[in-house]
Design a protein around this motif. Structure first.
Motif, PDB file in Angstrom:
ATOM      1  N   LEU A 111       9.658  18.869   5.299  1.00 26.02           N
ATOM      2  CA  LEU A 111       9.927  19.377   6.558  1.00 26.02           C
ATOM      3  C   LEU A 111      10.075  18.582   7.621  1.00 26.02           C
ATOM      4  O   LEU A 111       8.861  17.884   7.882  1.00 26.02           O
ATOM      5  CB  LEU A 111       9.345  20.748   7.074  1.00 26.02           C
ATOM      6  N   VAL A 112      11.289  18.106   8.370  1.00 23.93           N
ATOM      7  CA  VAL A 112      11.208  17.109   9.186  1.00 23.93           C
ATOM      8  C   VAL A 112      12.084  17.367  10.487  1.00 23.93           C
ATOM      9  O   VAL A 112      11.875  16.792  11.566  1.00 23.93           O
ATOM     10  CB  VAL A 112      11.689  15.644   9.013  1.00 23.93           C
ATOM     11  N   ALA A 113      12.447  18.688  10.324  1.00 21.55           N
ATOM     12  CA  ALA A 113      13.390  19.164  11.792  1.00 21.55           C
ATOM     13  C   ALA A 113      13.424  20.594  11.500  1.00 21.55           C
ATOM     14  O   ALA A 113      13.673  21.097  10.509  1.00 21.55           O
ATOM     15  CB  ALA A 113      14.782  18.706  11.661  1.00 21.55           C
ATOM     16  N   TYR A 114      13.594  21.298  12.655  1.00 21.42           N
ATOM     17  CA  TYR A 114      13.298  22.879  12.495  1.00 21.42           C
ATOM     18  C   TYR A 114      13.865  23.514  13.801  1.00 21.42           C
ATOM     19  O   TYR A 114      13.619  22.623  14.908  1.00 21.42           O
ATOM     20  CB  TYR A 114      11.767  23.081  12.586  1.00 21.42           C
ATOM     21  N   THR A 115      14.388  24.683  13.630  1.00 23.14           N
ATOM     22  CA  THR A 115      14.597  25.660  14.758  1.00 23.14           C
ATOM     23  C   THR A 115      14.526  26.817  14.370  1.00 23.14           C
ATOM     24  O   THR A 115      14.537  27.122  13.228  1.00 23.14           O
ATOM     25  CB  THR A 115      16.317  25.356  15.473  1.00 23.14           C
ATOM     26  N   ARG A 116      14.240  27.834  15.538  1.00 25.53           N
ATOM     27  CA  ARG A 116      14.642  29.219  15.071  1.00 25.53           C
ATOM     28  C   ARG A 116      15.628  29.857  15.717  1.00 25.53           C
ATOM     29  O   ARG A 116      16.001  29.467  17.048  1.00 25.53           O
ATOM     30  CB  ARG A 116      13.250  30.109  15.198  1.00 25.53           C
ATOM     31  N   ILE A 117      16.303  30.875  15.301  1.00 25.27           N
ATOM     32  CA  ILE A 117      17.601  31.467  16.044  1.00 25.27           C
ATOM     33  C   ILE A 117      17.589  32.828  15.850  1.00 25.27           C
ATOM     34  O   ILE A 117      16.871  33.506  15.087  1.00 25.27           O
ATOM     35  CB  ILE A 117      19.092  30.758  15.101  1.00 25.27           C
ATOM     36  N   PHE A 118      18.093  33.464  17.026  1.00 23.71           N
ATOM     37  CA  PHE A 118      17.830  34.863  17.258  1.00 23.71           C
ATOM     38  C   PHE A 118      19.207  35.336  17.327  1.00 23.71           C
ATOM     39  O   PHE A 118      20.222  34.755  17.967  1.00 23.71           O
ATOM     40  CB  PHE A 118      17.189  35.164  18.198  1.00 23.71           C
ATOM     41  N   ASN A 119      19.563  36.566  16.801  1.00 22.36           N
ATOM     42  CA  ASN A 119      21.047  37.334  17.125  1.00 22.36           C
ATOM     43  C   ASN A 119      20.737  37.838  18.755  1.00 22.36           C
ATOM     44  O   ASN A 119      19.940  37.906  19.422  1.00 22.36           O
ATOM     45  CB  ASN A 119      20.994  38.670  16.388  1.00 22.36           C
ATOM     46  N   ALA A 120      21.799  38.232  19.327  1.00 20.28           N
ATOM     47  CA  ALA A 120      22.113  38.724  20.334  1.00 20.28           C
ATOM     48  C   ALA A 120      21.010  39.712  20.793  1.00 20.28           C
ATOM     49  O   ALA A 120      20.807  40.851  19.818  1.00 20.28           O
ATOM     50  CB  ALA A 120      23.435  39.274  20.971  1.00 20.28           C
ATOM     51  N   GLY A 121      20.361  40.011  22.104  1.00 19.77           N
ATOM     52  CA  GLY A 121      19.301  40.792  22.288  1.00 19.77           C
ATOM     53  C   GLY A 121      17.938  40.755  21.543  1.00 19.77           C
ATOM     54  O   GLY A 121      17.040  41.490  21.814  1.00 19.77           O
ATOM     55  N   GLU A 122      17.808  40.010  20.688  1.00 18.35           N
ATOM     56  CA  GLU A 122      16.490  39.750  20.079  1.00 18.35           C
ATOM     57  C   GLU A 122      15.449  38.804  20.832  1.00 18.35           C
ATOM     58  O   GLU A 122      14.352  38.836  20.432  1.00 18.35           O
ATOM     59  CB  GLU A 122      16.500  39.252  18.737  1.00 18.35           C
ATOM     60  N   TYR A 123      16.123  38.004  21.666  1.00 20.61           N
ATOM     61  CA  TYR A 123      15.044  37.088  22.445  1.00 20.61           C
ATOM     62  C   TYR A 123      15.831  36.960  23.843  1.00 20.61           C
ATOM     63  O   TYR A 123      15.250  37.415  24.826  1.00 20.61           O
ATOM     64  CB  TYR A 123      15.237  35.677  21.766  1.00 20.61           C
ATOM     65  N   PHE A 124      17.232  36.555  24.013  1.00 20.45           N
ATOM     66  CA  PHE A 124      17.952  36.596  25.030  1.00 20.45           C
ATOM     67  C   PHE A 124      19.076  37.566  24.859  1.00 20.45           C
ATOM     68  O   PHE A 124      19.373  38.229  23.806  1.00 20.45           O
ATOM     69  CB  PHE A 124      18.416  35.211  25.327  1.00 20.45           C
ATOM     70  N   LYS A 125      19.742  37.879  25.967  1.00 17.60           N
ATOM     71  CA  LYS A 125      20.977  38.657  25.874  1.00 17.60           C
ATOM     72  C   LYS A 125      21.902  38.141  24.810  1.00 17.60           C
ATOM     73  O   LYS A 125      22.663  38.871  24.086  1.00 17.60           O
ATOM     74  CB  LYS A 125      21.638  38.959  27.376  1.00 17.60           C
ATOM     75  N   ASN A 126      22.189  36.833  24.802  1.00 17.85           N
ATOM     76  CA  ASN A 126      22.966  36.391  23.881  1.00 17.85           C
ATOM     77  C   ASN A 126      22.285  35.600  22.570  1.00 17.85           C
ATOM     78  O   ASN A 126      21.110  35.401  22.888  1.00 17.85           O
ATOM     79  CB  ASN A 126      23.631  35.045  24.689  1.00 17.85           C
ATOM     80  N   PRO A 127      23.164  35.331  21.487  1.00 19.71           N
ATOM     81  CA  PRO A 127      22.338  34.826  20.551  1.00 19.71           C
ATOM     82  C   PRO A 127      21.761  33.296  21.111  1.00 19.71           C
ATOM     83  O   PRO A 127      22.193  32.968  21.985  1.00 19.71           O
ATOM     84  CB  PRO A 127      23.312  34.213  19.556  1.00 19.71           C
ATOM     85  N   SER A 128      20.631  33.223  20.319  1.00 22.18           N
ATOM     86  CA  SER A 128      19.787  31.890  20.919  1.00 22.18           C
ATOM     87  C   SER A 128      19.158  30.981  19.952  1.00 22.18           C
ATOM     88  O   SER A 128      19.016  31.179  18.762  1.00 22.18           O
ATOM     89  CB  SER A 128      18.769  32.354  21.863  1.00 22.18           C
ATOM     90  N   ILE A 129      19.059  29.686  20.425  1.00 20.92           N
ATOM     91  CA  ILE A 129      18.370  28.818  19.400  1.00 20.92           C
ATOM     92  C   ILE A 129      17.203  28.248  20.324  1.00 20.92           C
ATOM     93  O   ILE A 129      17.312  28.045  21.497  1.00 20.92           O
ATOM     94  CB  ILE A 129      19.119  27.442  19.346  1.00 20.92           C
ATOM     95  N   GLY A 130      16.013  28.213  19.543  1.00 16.49           N
ATOM     96  CA  GLY A 130      14.549  27.941  20.286  1.00 16.49           C
ATOM     97  C   GLY A 130      13.795  27.005  19.170  1.00 16.49           C
ATOM     98  O   GLY A 130      14.100  26.768  18.006  1.00 16.49           O
ATOM     99  N   ARG A 131      12.698  26.474  19.819  1.00 17.18           N
ATOM    100  CA  ARG A 131      11.627  25.814  18.956  1.00 17.18           C
ATOM    101  C   ARG A 131      12.631  24.453  18.276  1.00 17.18           C
ATOM    102  O   ARG A 131      11.941  24.330  16.983  1.00 17.18           O
ATOM    103  CB  ARG A 131      10.757  26.537  17.998  1.00 17.18           C
ATOM    104  N   VAL A 132      13.528  24.125  18.867  1.00 19.53           N
ATOM    105  CA  VAL A 132      14.083  22.821  18.424  1.00 19.53           C
ATOM    106  C   VAL A 132      12.985  21.523  18.367  1.00 19.53           C
ATOM    107  O   VAL A 132      12.455  21.335  19.156  1.00 19.53           O
ATOM    108  CB  VAL A 132      15.393  22.508  19.310  1.00 19.53           C
ATOM    109  N   GLU A 157       2.278  20.020  16.100  1.00 22.77           N
ATOM    110  CA  GLU A 157       2.248  18.764  16.382  1.00 22.77           C
ATOM    111  C   GLU A 157       2.983  18.193  17.547  1.00 22.77           C
ATOM    112  O   GLU A 157       2.758  17.290  18.268  1.00 22.77           O
ATOM    113  CB  GLU A 157       2.683  18.092  15.058  1.00 22.77           C
ATOM    114  N   VAL A 158       4.220  18.789  17.793  1.00 14.82           N
ATOM    115  CA  VAL A 158       5.121  17.961  18.663  1.00 14.82           C
ATOM    116  C   VAL A 158       4.748  18.950  20.182  1.00 14.82           C
ATOM    117  O   VAL A 158       4.621  18.195  21.125  1.00 14.82           O
ATOM    118  CB  VAL A 158       6.576  18.308  18.337  1.00 14.82           C
ATOM    119  N   PHE A 159       4.939  20.148  19.874  1.00 11.04           N
ATOM    120  CA  PHE A 159       4.959  21.024  21.537  1.00 11.04           C
ATOM    121  C   PHE A 159       3.420  21.093  21.927  1.00 11.04           C
ATOM    122  O   PHE A 159       3.461  21.017  22.995  1.00 11.04           O
ATOM    123  CB  PHE A 159       5.530  22.415  21.156  1.00 11.04           C
ATOM    124  N   VAL A 160       2.529  21.046  21.041  1.00  6.31           N
ATOM    125  CA  VAL A 160       1.121  21.291  21.821  1.00  6.31           C
ATOM    126  C   VAL A 160       0.550  20.004  21.762  1.00  6.31           C
ATOM    127  O   VAL A 160      -0.012  19.473  22.986  1.00  6.31           O
ATOM    128  CB  VAL A 160       0.284  22.180  20.968  1.00  6.31           C
TER     129      VAL A 160
END
Length: 147
Positions: free
Chosen positions: A57-78, A26-29
């Motif tokens: 559901l009105v807000a969302y992110t996905r988070i990753f540990n180090a090395g799973e997406y970037f070198k560091n832990p990360s937050i995405g799809r905010v 809904e938001v990104f596309v």
């Protein structure tokens, strides 16, 4: 009040998965008029931070540990549902994501790829711009780090 839940992919209900994919689309596309492949086989590695108002559901992110997406832990799809943004839920979901990374992964810094128009927003959460602007899916982004 936003109720926050953090769940791995294999614990999400079918309804939650459908809701989060629908909200992202809904938001990104649609809203941002950006044709890109949102379903990217990275959701299975992520922890999903769900921000619910009531049972919706009105807000969302996905988070990753180090090395799973970037070198560091990360937050995405905010993402926050358009009609709910006036309540500051973006701040709530990002803060919850930062807390989840610190508790679950116990590792800093946190790295994000931020759309340029929200740089100021992320700076309020302690992120600093690192490097120059680049295009990701046709939208200007910058790398940001929070130590």
């Amino acid at each position: 009040m936003l109720e926050i839940e953090v769940k791995p992919y294999n614990v999400l209900t079918k309804e939650e998965l459908y809701e989060l994919l629908q909200l992202r689309s809904e938001v990104f596309v649609v809203e941002q008029n950006c044709v890109y492949q949102d379903v990217d086989y990275k959701d299975q590695k992520a922890l999903h931070v769900l921000g619910k108002k009531g049972n919706k559901l009105v807000a969302y992110t996905r988070i990753f540990n180090a090395g799973e997406y970037f070198k560091n832990p990360s937050i995405g799809r905010v993402v926050v549902k358009k009609e709910e943004r006036k309540f500051g839920y973006g701040h709530n979901i990002v803060q919850a994501s930062i807390e989840a990374i610190t508790t679950k992964f116990n590792h800093l810094p946190i790295e994000i790829s931020a759309q340029c128009y929200v740089i100021k927003f992320y700076k309020t959460h302690g992120f600093e711009q690192l490097g120059e602007e680049y295009l990701e899916d046709g939208i200007p982004h910058v790398k940001m780090i929070r130590n």
